[in-house]
Design a protein around this motif. Structure first.
Motif, PDB file in Angstrom:
ATOM      1  N   ASN A 129       0.851  -1.186   0.000  1.00 44.59           N
ATOM      2  CA  ASN A 129       0.000   0.000   0.000  1.00 44.59           C
ATOM      3  C   ASN A 129       0.895   1.249   0.000  1.00 44.59           C
ATOM      4  O   ASN A 129       1.353   1.693   1.048  1.00 44.59           O
ATOM      5  N   PRO A 130       1.159   1.823  -1.191  1.00 42.80           N
ATOM      6  CA  PRO A 130       2.160   2.893  -1.288  1.00 42.80           C
ATOM      7  C   PRO A 130       1.858   4.110  -0.425  1.00 42.80           C
ATOM      8  O   PRO A 130       2.775   4.710   0.132  1.00 42.80           O
ATOM      9  N   ALA A 131       0.582   4.498  -0.289  1.00 43.86           N
ATOM     10  CA  ALA A 131       0.275   5.774   0.374  1.00 43.86           C
ATOM     11  C   ALA A 131       0.349   5.686   1.899  1.00 43.86           C
ATOM     12  O   ALA A 131       0.532   6.692   2.576  1.00 43.86           O
ATOM     13  N   LEU A 132       0.208   4.478   2.442  1.00 44.57           N
ATOM     14  CA  LEU A 132       0.161   4.301   3.896  1.00 44.57           C
ATOM     15  C   LEU A 132       1.507   4.643   4.540  1.00 44.57           C
ATOM     16  O   LEU A 132       2.554   4.182   4.099  1.00 44.57           O
ATOM     17  N   LYS A 133       1.460   5.473   5.607  1.00 41.25           N
ATOM     18  CA  LYS A 133       2.704   5.787   6.324  1.00 41.25           C
ATOM     19  C   LYS A 133       2.806   4.877   7.534  1.00 41.25           C
ATOM     20  O   LYS A 133       2.022   5.012   8.476  1.00 41.25           O
TER      21      LYS A 133
ATOM     22  N   TYR B  80      10.810   6.189  -4.213  1.00 35.89           N
ATOM     23  CA  TYR B  80      10.112   5.438  -5.250  1.00 35.89           C
ATOM     24  C   TYR B  80       8.835   6.209  -5.597  1.00 35.89           C
ATOM     25  O   TYR B  80       7.946   6.349  -4.749  1.00 35.89           O
ATOM     26  N   ILE B  81       8.766   6.720  -6.824  1.00 37.87           N
ATOM     27  CA  ILE B  81       7.548   7.410  -7.240  1.00 37.87           C
ATOM     28  C   ILE B  81       6.506   6.345  -7.577  1.00 37.87           C
ATOM     29  O   ILE B  81       6.822   5.338  -8.224  1.00 37.87           O
ATOM     30  N   ASP B  82       5.289   6.552  -7.116  1.00 35.96           N
ATOM     31  CA  ASP B  82       4.204   5.607  -7.392  1.00 35.96           C
ATOM     32  C   ASP B  82       3.656   5.917  -8.790  1.00 35.96           C
ATOM     33  O   ASP B  82       2.818   6.802  -8.965  1.00 35.96           O
ATOM     34  N   ALA B  83       4.148   5.191  -9.772  1.00 34.14           N
ATOM     35  CA  ALA B  83       3.814   5.498 -11.173  1.00 34.14           C
ATOM     36  C   ALA B  83       2.348   5.196 -11.483  1.00 34.14           C
ATOM     37  O   ALA B  83       1.745   5.831 -12.346  1.00 34.14           O
ATOM     38  N   LYS B  84       1.770   4.237 -10.763  1.00 34.51           N
ATOM     39  CA  LYS B  84       0.356   3.897 -10.981  1.00 34.51           C
ATOM     40  C   LYS B  84      -0.514   5.097 -10.625  1.00 34.51           C
ATOM     41  O   LYS B  84      -1.462   5.416 -11.321  1.00 34.51           O
TER      42      LYS B  84
ATOM     43  N   ALA C 111       5.472  17.341  -1.575  1.00 30.70           N
ATOM     44  CA  ALA C 111       4.944  18.701  -1.410  1.00 30.70           C
ATOM     45  C   ALA C 111       4.402  19.267  -2.724  1.00 30.70           C
ATOM     46  O   ALA C 111       3.497  20.098  -2.701  1.00 30.70           O
ATOM     47  N   ILE C 112       4.912  18.808  -3.868  1.00 36.55           N
ATOM     48  CA  ILE C 112       4.345  19.299  -5.137  1.00 36.55           C
ATOM     49  C   ILE C 112       3.103  18.511  -5.528  1.00 36.55           C
ATOM     50  O   ILE C 112       2.486  18.769  -6.556  1.00 36.55           O
ATOM     51  N   GLY C 113       2.755  17.513  -4.722  1.00 39.09           N
ATOM     52  CA  GLY C 113       1.531  16.748  -4.975  1.00 39.09           C
ATOM     53  C   GLY C 113       1.767  15.437  -5.689  1.00 39.09           C
ATOM     54  O   GLY C 113       0.832  14.664  -5.922  1.00 39.09           O
ATOM     55  N   ALA C 114       3.009  15.147  -6.059  1.00 37.45           N
ATOM     56  CA  ALA C 114       3.285  13.891  -6.774  1.00 37.45           C
ATOM     57  C   ALA C 114       3.317  12.725  -5.780  1.00 37.45           C
ATOM     58  O   ALA C 114       3.830  12.873  -4.668  1.00 37.45           O
ATOM     59  N   PRO C 115       2.744  11.580  -6.172  1.00 34.96           N
ATOM     60  CA  PRO C 115       2.630  10.458  -5.230  1.00 34.96           C
ATOM     61  C   PRO C 115       3.928   9.656  -5.132  1.00 34.96           C
ATOM     62  O   PRO C 115       4.489   9.229  -6.147  1.00 34.96           O
ATOM     63  N   ILE C 116       4.409   9.456  -3.909  1.00 30.27           N
ATOM     64  CA  ILE C 116       5.564   8.578  -3.705  1.00 30.27           C
ATOM     65  C   ILE C 116       5.169   7.448  -2.771  1.00 30.27           C
ATOM     66  O   ILE C 116       4.175   7.543  -2.048  1.00 30.27           O
ATOM     67  N   PHE C 117       5.958   6.398  -2.784  1.00 28.65           N
ATOM     68  CA  PHE C 117       5.784   5.314  -1.821  1.00 28.65           C
ATOM     69  C   PHE C 117       6.190   5.872  -0.463  1.00 28.65           C
ATOM     70  O   PHE C 117       7.308   6.345  -0.283  1.00 28.65           O
TER      71      PHE C 117
ATOM     72  N   PRO D  20      14.950 -24.986   1.522  1.00 25.94           N
ATOM     73  CA  PRO D  20      16.343 -25.104   1.972  1.00 25.94           C
ATOM     74  C   PRO D  20      16.751 -23.964   2.895  1.00 25.94           C
ATOM     75  O   PRO D  20      17.633 -24.132   3.724  1.00 25.94           O
ATOM     76  N   LEU D  21      16.111 -22.800   2.751  1.00 25.49           N
ATOM     77  CA  LEU D  21      16.373 -21.670   3.644  1.00 25.49           C
ATOM     78  C   LEU D  21      15.311 -20.604   3.425  1.00 25.49           C
ATOM     79  O   LEU D  21      14.608 -20.601   2.408  1.00 25.49           O
ATOM     80  N   VAL D  22      15.202 -19.723   4.407  1.00 24.06           N
ATOM     81  CA  VAL D  22      14.318 -18.556   4.309  1.00 24.06           C
ATOM     82  C   VAL D  22      15.219 -17.327   4.314  1.00 24.06           C
ATOM     83  O   VAL D  22      16.221 -17.289   5.021  1.00 24.06           O
ATOM     84  N   MET D  23      14.846 -16.335   3.499  1.00 16.14           N
ATOM     85  CA  MET D  23      15.681 -15.145   3.411  1.00 16.14           C
ATOM     86  C   MET D  23      14.884 -13.887   3.771  1.00 16.14           C
ATOM     87  O   MET D  23      13.690 -13.829   3.511  1.00 16.14           O
ATOM     88  N   LEU D  24      15.553 -12.937   4.371  1.00 17.71           N
ATOM     89  CA  LEU D  24      14.948 -11.619   4.609  1.00 17.71           C
ATOM     90  C   LEU D  24      15.864 -10.577   3.972  1.00 17.71           C
ATOM     91  O   LEU D  24      17.074 -10.566   4.247  1.00 17.71           O
ATOM     92  N   THR D  25      15.290  -9.724   3.142  1.00 13.04           N
ATOM     93  CA  THR D  25      16.075  -8.691   2.458  1.00 13.04           C
ATOM     94  C   THR D  25      15.960  -7.394   3.261  1.00 13.04           C
ATOM     95  O   THR D  25      14.855  -6.871   3.444  1.00 13.04           O
ATOM     96  N   VAL D  26      17.114  -6.931   3.766  1.00 18.06           N
ATOM     97  CA  VAL D  26      17.114  -5.702   4.599  1.00 18.06           C
ATOM     98  C   VAL D  26      18.036  -4.659   3.957  1.00 18.06           C
ATOM     99  O   VAL D  26      19.169  -4.967   3.660  1.00 18.06           O
ATOM    100  N   THR D  27      17.502  -3.468   3.699  1.00 15.93           N
ATOM    101  CA  THR D  27      16.111  -3.099   3.611  1.00 15.93           C
ATOM    102  C   THR D  27      15.487  -3.783   2.392  1.00 15.93           C
ATOM    103  O   THR D  27      16.204  -4.359   1.574  1.00 15.93           O
ATOM    104  N   ASN D  28      14.177  -3.680   2.286  1.00 15.56           N
ATOM    105  CA  ASN D  28      13.464  -4.417   1.247  1.00 15.56           C
ATOM    106  C   ASN D  28      13.438  -3.590  -0.049  1.00 15.56           C
ATOM    107  O   ASN D  28      12.562  -2.752  -0.250  1.00 15.56           O
ATOM    108  N   ASN D  29      14.396  -3.857  -0.911  1.00 16.10           N
ATOM    109  CA  ASN D  29      14.603  -3.021  -2.097  1.00 16.10           C
ATOM    110  C   ASN D  29      13.416  -3.039  -3.058  1.00 16.10           C
ATOM    111  O   ASN D  29      12.978  -1.990  -3.531  1.00 16.10           O
ATOM    112  N   ALA D  30      12.876  -4.239  -3.345  1.00 12.75           N
ATOM    113  CA  ALA D  30      11.755  -4.307  -4.285  1.00 12.75           C
ATOM    114  C   ALA D  30      10.497  -3.706  -3.649  1.00 12.75           C
ATOM    115  O   ALA D  30       9.516  -3.445  -4.336  1.00 12.75           O
ATOM    116  N   ASN D  31      10.516  -3.528  -2.340  1.00 12.14           N
ATOM    117  CA  ASN D  31       9.411  -2.872  -1.647  1.00 12.14           C
ATOM    118  C   ASN D  31       9.820  -1.474  -1.184  1.00 12.14           C
ATOM    119  O   ASN D  31       9.686  -1.114  -0.013  1.00 12.14           O
ATOM    120  N   ALA D  32      10.347  -0.709  -2.118  1.00 13.81           N
ATOM    121  CA  ALA D  32      10.619   0.713  -1.897  1.00 13.81           C
ATOM    122  C   ALA D  32      11.662   0.992  -0.821  1.00 13.81           C
ATOM    123  O   ALA D  32      11.628   2.036  -0.179  1.00 13.81           O
TER     124      ALA D  32
END
Ligand code: F0G
Length: 447
Positions: free
Chosen positions: A137-141, A336-340, A321-327, A166-178
């Motif tokens: 949910n990109p807009a949620l803070k 990460y700009i929310d292109a959608k 502040a200019i009104g453009a949506p970011i994650f 075989p293993l579980v991984m955690l990506t820190v920070t989560n790059n594909a998730n902004a």
């Protein structure tokens, strides 16, 4: 002490450059880019102390002093027993997954980044993303939108067990998730679930220091700990990690695989000798090992981390502040700009993120990176139907210790120029669609 020139181009020049590049920003010469926000990987400026280390680097084939220094630094930071140097993060991934991956296996991760996914899939295994719902949910803070969905993980571990996982991984920070951080609580609970099922737990630790600093800022109980203490605790829950030094190692090249398991380490070193090099250099020059060891210390200096996290947030706040949506909220290494939301009239199969990245280049000579359906979208092999990525984003990745506030203000102005004309922006179609990691080499045409 050291500067690099910047070169301005005209919009007409950029139009022709973009056309010749097949509308893929990876195909553009760096000389034709004014502000390069393609990636934060390998683009850091090194300190005088690191450059000094480049001269002192020990180039011995075996037993290099510089390797010992890197090994000591990493052991002291992570507590892992075996430190296996590689030329970059994906080489560590390739070695790890060629040992533990394979057909019928599943590797869960909060979210795989592109090369991690590709290395898991190339081994024949399934790369399973289990982000929390808030992470999509990109807009949620919220504080830790990079977390793993623990209920989903528990049910996969219950159903599939150690035979298939075989293993579980955690990506820190989560790059594909902004670039969102993962909380210490989530790291600890992921580790506990893994331990209860007898499954090893690994970190994809590329941006461990940025993640540690977010924990200090946001997680109760950590405000008075140092970033180093927090990073050590993060690693203490894991059985191993892969690392790209090109991010929080503050170097232009370097990586490692670190593990506790003696047998796994032995197998990894055998592959390393064939593909990367002897276990005391692993595809790196002695001077790279030296600079990497020094970078891993510098990255935990809190004056640096405070500036780093704050300056990325500054870019995010001004774009908002200019009104453009970011994650939201701003991540550690990028905005990460929310292109959608920025281009709601362009459907995912017309690649809104790619269209926006091209417009930003045209507007200001700024190079960014699409992280959306170009990178992660797929055609279902059975139905032929297009399956879009969960998020359509354009990443403005900030190289470490490179750009000043005035460069960043210029980026904000360019985003504003594009935002004002957003209704006129058209989607794209893919002309050349390569089979793996297509965002690097695909070509496009505007619709
Ligand atoms: N894992 C993560 C989370 C990454 O972001 C990257 C690289 C890698 C692994 C692979 O490391 O490049 O040293 O082989 N990410 C870069 C980026 C390329 O632009 O985000 P590598």
């Amino acid at each position: 002490k050291s500067v690099e020139p910047l070169r301005f181009t005209t919009r007409a020049e950029r139009q022709s450059i973009l056309r010749k590049a097949g509308y893929n920003l990876f195909n553009i010469h760096a000389d034709d880019v004014l502000i390069d926000l393609l990636t934060d990987s390998g683009t850091s400026a090194m300190s005088a102390h690191q450059w000094g280390g480049m001269i002192e680097g020990d180039e011995a084939y075996a037993g290099s002093k510089s390797f010992s220094r890197l090994e000591q630094t990493v052991k002291e930071l992570t507590g892992f027993r075996h430190i296996i140097p590689t030329h970059q993060g994906r080489a560590a991934e390739k070695i790890l997954f060629s040992i533990v991956g394979g057909k019928d296996r599943i590797v869960p991760n909060n979210t795989h980044f592109d090369t991690t996914r590709a290395n898991v899939e190339m081994s024949g295994a399934e790369a399973l993303d289990l982000p929390i719902a808030n992470g999509l949910n990109p807009a949620l803070k919220a504080g830790f939108k990079g977390n793993m969905d623990l209920d989903a993980l528990a049910s996969v571990l219950d159903n599939e067990g150690p035979q298939r996982i075989p293993l579980v991984m955690l990506t820190v920070t989560n790059n594909a998730n902004a670039g969102q951080p993962v909380s210490m609580e989530n790291i600890r609970q992921t580790a506990e679930l893994c331990r209860a099922h007898g499954i090893p737990f690994f970190l994809d630790a590329c941006r461990f220091a940025e993640n540690a600093y977010f924990i200090k800022l946001r997680e109760p109980g950590y405000e008075n700990k140092t970033a180093r203490e927090i990073a050590r605790e993060m690693f203490s829950y894991a059985d191993g990690c892969t690392m790209s030094g090109k991010k929080d190692g503050l170097v232009n090249m370097g990586g490692f695989l670190a593990v506790n398991d003696d047998q796994l380490a032995g197998r990894a070193r055998n592959i390393l000798i064939v593909t990367e090099g002897f276990p005391t250099y692993g595809g790196l020059a002695g001077h790279d090992l030296e600079a990497f060891a020094r970078g891993l210390d510098e990255v935990l200096e809190e004056d640096y981390l405070k500036y780093r996290i704050r300056s990325v947030a500054y870019l995010g706040e001004h774009i908002s502040a200019i009104g453009a949506p970011i994650f939201q909220p701003p991540g550690g290494h990028a905005i990460y700009i929310d292109a959608k939301a920025f281009l709601p009239h362009i459907p995912p199969h017309q690649y809104p993120g790619q269209a926006l990245a091209c417009e930003l280049y045209l507007a200001g000579g700024i190079r960014s990176c699409e992280i959306g359906s170009v990178m992660f979208g797929k055609f279902d092999p059975q139905s032929g139907q297009f399956k879009p990525a969960p998020l359509e984003m354009v990443r403005l990745a900030i190289p470490r210790r490179v750009y000043t506030k005035s460069h960043i203000d210029y980026v904000v102005e360019s985003v504003e120029n594009v935002f004002r004309k957003r209704d006129d922006i058209k989607g794209m179609r893919i002309v050349y669609d390569p089979p793996v990691l297509r965002h690097f080499t695909a070509t496009f045409q505007p619709l």
